[in-house]
Design a protein around this motif. Structure first.
Motif, PDB file in Angstrom:
ATOM      1  N   ARG A 212      -3.292  38.527 -26.025  1.00  0.00           N
ATOM      2  CA  ARG A 212      -3.027  39.873 -26.516  1.00  0.00           C
ATOM      3  C   ARG A 212      -2.982  40.867 -25.355  1.00  0.00           C
ATOM      4  NH1 ARG A 212      -6.659  43.390 -30.376  1.00  0.00           N
ATOM      5  NH2 ARG A 212      -7.448  43.780 -28.285  1.00  0.00           N
ATOM      6  N   PHE A 213      -3.835  40.659 -24.385  1.00  0.00           N
ATOM      7  CA  PHE A 213      -3.904  41.548 -23.225  1.00  0.00           C
ATOM      8  C   PHE A 213      -2.608  41.493 -22.403  1.00  0.00           C
ATOM      9  CE2 PHE A 213      -5.723  43.958 -19.939  1.00  0.00           C
ATOM     10  CZ  PHE A 213      -5.536  43.313 -18.726  1.00  0.00           C
ATOM     11  N   PHE A 214      -2.145  40.265 -22.160  1.00  0.00           N
ATOM     12  CA  PHE A 214      -0.916  40.135 -21.371  1.00  0.00           C
ATOM     13  C   PHE A 214       0.296  40.641 -22.133  1.00  0.00           C
ATOM     14  CE2 PHE A 214      -3.019  38.749 -17.960  1.00  0.00           C
ATOM     15  CZ  PHE A 214      -3.453  37.429 -17.922  1.00  0.00           C
ATOM     16  N   GLN A 215       0.293  40.420 -23.485  1.00  0.00           N
ATOM     17  CA  GLN A 215       1.404  40.953 -24.260  1.00  0.00           C
ATOM     18  C   GLN A 215       1.426  42.470 -24.207  1.00  0.00           C
ATOM     19  OE1 GLN A 215       0.752  39.042 -28.022  1.00  0.00           O
ATOM     20  NE2 GLN A 215       2.231  37.454 -27.604  1.00  0.00           N
TER      21      GLN A 215
ATOM     22  N   VAL B 195     -13.482  36.734 -18.976  1.00  0.00           N
ATOM     23  CA  VAL B 195     -12.410  37.602 -19.493  1.00  0.00           C
ATOM     24  C   VAL B 195     -12.351  38.898 -18.693  1.00  0.00           C
ATOM     25  CG1 VAL B 195     -11.758  39.010 -21.475  1.00  0.00           C
ATOM     26  CG2 VAL B 195     -12.368  36.622 -21.791  1.00  0.00           C
ATOM     27  N   LEU B 196     -13.519  39.473 -18.456  1.00  0.00           N
ATOM     28  CA  LEU B 196     -13.546  40.733 -17.705  1.00  0.00           C
ATOM     29  C   LEU B 196     -12.968  40.560 -16.300  1.00  0.00           C
ATOM     30  CD1 LEU B 196     -17.018  42.237 -18.665  1.00  0.00           C
ATOM     31  CD2 LEU B 196     -14.777  43.216 -19.126  1.00  0.00           C
ATOM     32  N   TYR B 197     -13.298  39.424 -15.701  1.00  0.00           N
ATOM     33  CA  TYR B 197     -12.810  39.173 -14.350  1.00  0.00           C
ATOM     34  C   TYR B 197     -11.285  39.043 -14.331  1.00  0.00           C
ATOM     35  CZ  TYR B 197     -12.169  37.056  -9.803  1.00  0.00           C
ATOM     36  OH  TYR B 197     -11.739  36.784  -8.540  1.00  0.00           O
ATOM     37  N   ILE B 198     -10.757  38.303 -15.295  1.00  0.00           N
ATOM     38  CA  ILE B 198      -9.304  38.130 -15.342  1.00  0.00           C
ATOM     39  C   ILE B 198      -8.621  39.470 -15.607  1.00  0.00           C
ATOM     40  CG2 ILE B 198      -7.446  37.048 -16.663  1.00  0.00           C
ATOM     41  CD1 ILE B 198      -9.204  34.588 -16.907  1.00  0.00           C
ATOM     42  N   ARG B 199      -9.219  40.278 -16.479  1.00  0.00           N
ATOM     43  CA  ARG B 199      -8.698  41.626 -16.733  1.00  0.00           C
ATOM     44  C   ARG B 199      -8.642  42.442 -15.454  1.00  0.00           C
ATOM     45  NH1 ARG B 199      -9.923  45.110 -21.941  1.00  0.00           N
ATOM     46  NH2 ARG B 199      -9.834  46.796 -20.408  1.00  0.00           N
ATOM     47  N   SER B 200      -9.708  42.332 -14.678  1.00  0.00           N
ATOM     48  CA  SER B 200      -9.752  43.138 -13.462  1.00  0.00           C
ATOM     49  C   SER B 200      -8.701  42.687 -12.451  1.00  0.00           C
ATOM     50  CB  SER B 200     -11.139  43.082 -12.845  1.00  0.00           C
ATOM     51  OG  SER B 200     -11.332  41.839 -12.208  1.00  0.00           O
TER      52      SER B 200
END
Lengths: 220, 211
Positions: A212-215, B195-200
């Motif tokens: 969802r984040f990448f989309q 997840v937080l790390y990948i987001r960053s």
């Protein structure tokens, strides 16, 4: 003490010499107890795990040192819930008796009060009896007017009954422990399955969230 | 004369009441703890057992054990056991007097030891004066009493071992619950951190330079 109870009956016999001999031997601080060495500082405790409704009878005597001086000690007996059953300060001998109201660990602590001797260790003779060993056979013999071989056989019968009771107690403890073991066994299986389930769920959540984040970021 | 014979027989009976018996007591052994017991007659059988209770072992599957030594009044070592977490013992007393039963704990953690000592005496010809005779029934009763005492001693040993087993079971139960719940929390935390790390990694400030 069993020795004392039966010795008092010897006054019936005509032989005074042997009466005095037996009485002297019974009053000597030897026979059926354990000795502990109390250091000059610090407490020494003995404990026992006792069931409910058991008679406990204990005697303690401080053994005099070589130069005749008897050191003083203090005693404290506590029940498993913390109630004080017996507390004496600065004594050289004493006894206590009680019937247990709760099942658990009963603690008897001794510490030395004679700080003047400096480095000397007090020796305490503790005669601790529970259950059938604490039974007053002298009063049973008097009440039922039995003596000699019959009394001895009655004591053996008491011992056999105590063995039977102990066996039943061990059996019930084993049953309780088996219940705990089986619950733990079941729990290990459940928690491992749940652990696998949580692992799968968490990784599923991760993948969904990142997708969802990448989309949202218009990268896929 | 018959009355005197009966009197001696009864006195012999009374004498054999001096068999030592204590309940199974527990002491905490920090380094060395000694318990003394008086043996009245030479040749008495001293028997007993001891079990180390209440020690929460973390990694290893077996208790490291303590040492047990029995010293006679003459100073000789009568019985010696090393590195054991509980055992039975029995020996014939070579002399009468004060015997010393010592527990030695070679490790720094204090241990609680539950022990039981019994001194058993069976009247023999040596214990009576010259003009007495030994009534066989007294000997038989003494032997019966000793046999019952061995059963009682076994039961006390079993009770102490059962207490130790119960401690282990309780500890296992607590560990199962504690460690599994901890495992779930750590798992959830780690994946959230991932997840937080990948987001960053994909954040705008870094993205233009990297991806």
């Amino acid at each position: 003490m069993a020795g004392n109870a039966d010795v008092r009956r010897t006054v019936m016999f005509p032989s005074f010499l042997f009466v005095t001999l037996l009485v002297a031997l019974s009053n000597a601080p030897v026979g059926d107890a354990i000795w502990l060495n109390l250091p000059s500082t610090g407490t020494k405790c003995v404990s026992e795990e006792i069931q409910n409704n058991v008679v406990v009878l204990a005697d303690y005597v401080v053994v005099p040192e070589d130069h005749g001086h008897i050191p003083a000690i203090s005693v404290k007996v506590t029940s498993p819930y913390g109630n004080n059953l017996h507390h004496m300060e600065n004594v050289t001998h004493g006894q206590f008796a009680f019937t247990t109201q709760e099942a658990g660990n009963y603690l008897a602590c001794f510490w030395s009060e004679s700080h003047t001797q400096g480095g000397g260790e007090a020796s305490v003779n503790i005669d601790w009896k529970t259950g059938i060993a604490a039974k007053d056979w002298e009063s049973v013999a008097r009440k039922e007017k039995i003596e000699g071989v019959e009394l001895e056989l009655r004591k053996l019968e008491g011992a056999v009954e105590a063995i039977h009771e102990n066996l039943l107690y061990l059996k019930s403890r084993e049953a309780e422990m088996r219940t705990v073991s089986e619950t733990t066994n079941g729990r290990v299986a459940w928690f491992s399955m749940m652990s696998l389930g949580i692992c799968i769920a968490v990784s599923g959540l991760q993948v969904w969230y990142l997708k969802r984040f990448f989309q949202k970021k218009k990268l896929i | 004369m018959k009355r005197w014979g009966k009197m001696w027989a009864l006195m012999g009976l009374l004498l054999l009441n001096w068999v030592s018996n204590v309940s199974s007591l527990s002491v905490t052994v920090n380094d060395v703890e000694c318990v003394y017991e008086y043996v009245l007659f030479e040749g008495d059988t001293v028997s007993g057992n001891f079990v180390v209770v209440d020690h929460d072992i973390f990694w290893s599957s077996d208790h490291p054990g303590i040492d047990f030594t029995v010293t006679s009044p003459g100073g000789n070592t009568v019985h010696n056991l090393k590195g054991t977490s509980g055992d039975k013992f029995e020996f014939k007393a070579p002399q009468s007097g004060m015997y010393k039963f010592c527990f030695h704990n070679p490790y720094s953690t204090p241990e609680t030891v539950s022990f039981y000592i019994h001194v058993g005496h069976i009247p023999t010809e040596n214990n009576l004066a010259k003009d007495e005779h030994l009534d066989p029934i007294n000997v038989k009763i003494a032997e019966l009493r000793e046999a019952l005492e061995t059963v009682t001693a076994e039961q006390k040993y079993l009770k102490a071992r059962d207490a130790r087993h119960r401690h282990t079971n309780e500890s296992t139960r607590k560990r199962v619950i504690g460690y599994t719940v901890g495992e779930y929390i750590v798992l959830a935390l780690v994946s959230a951190l991932q997840v937080l790390y990948i987001r960053s990694l994909f954040s705008k400030s870094v993205a233009y330079n990297r991806v």
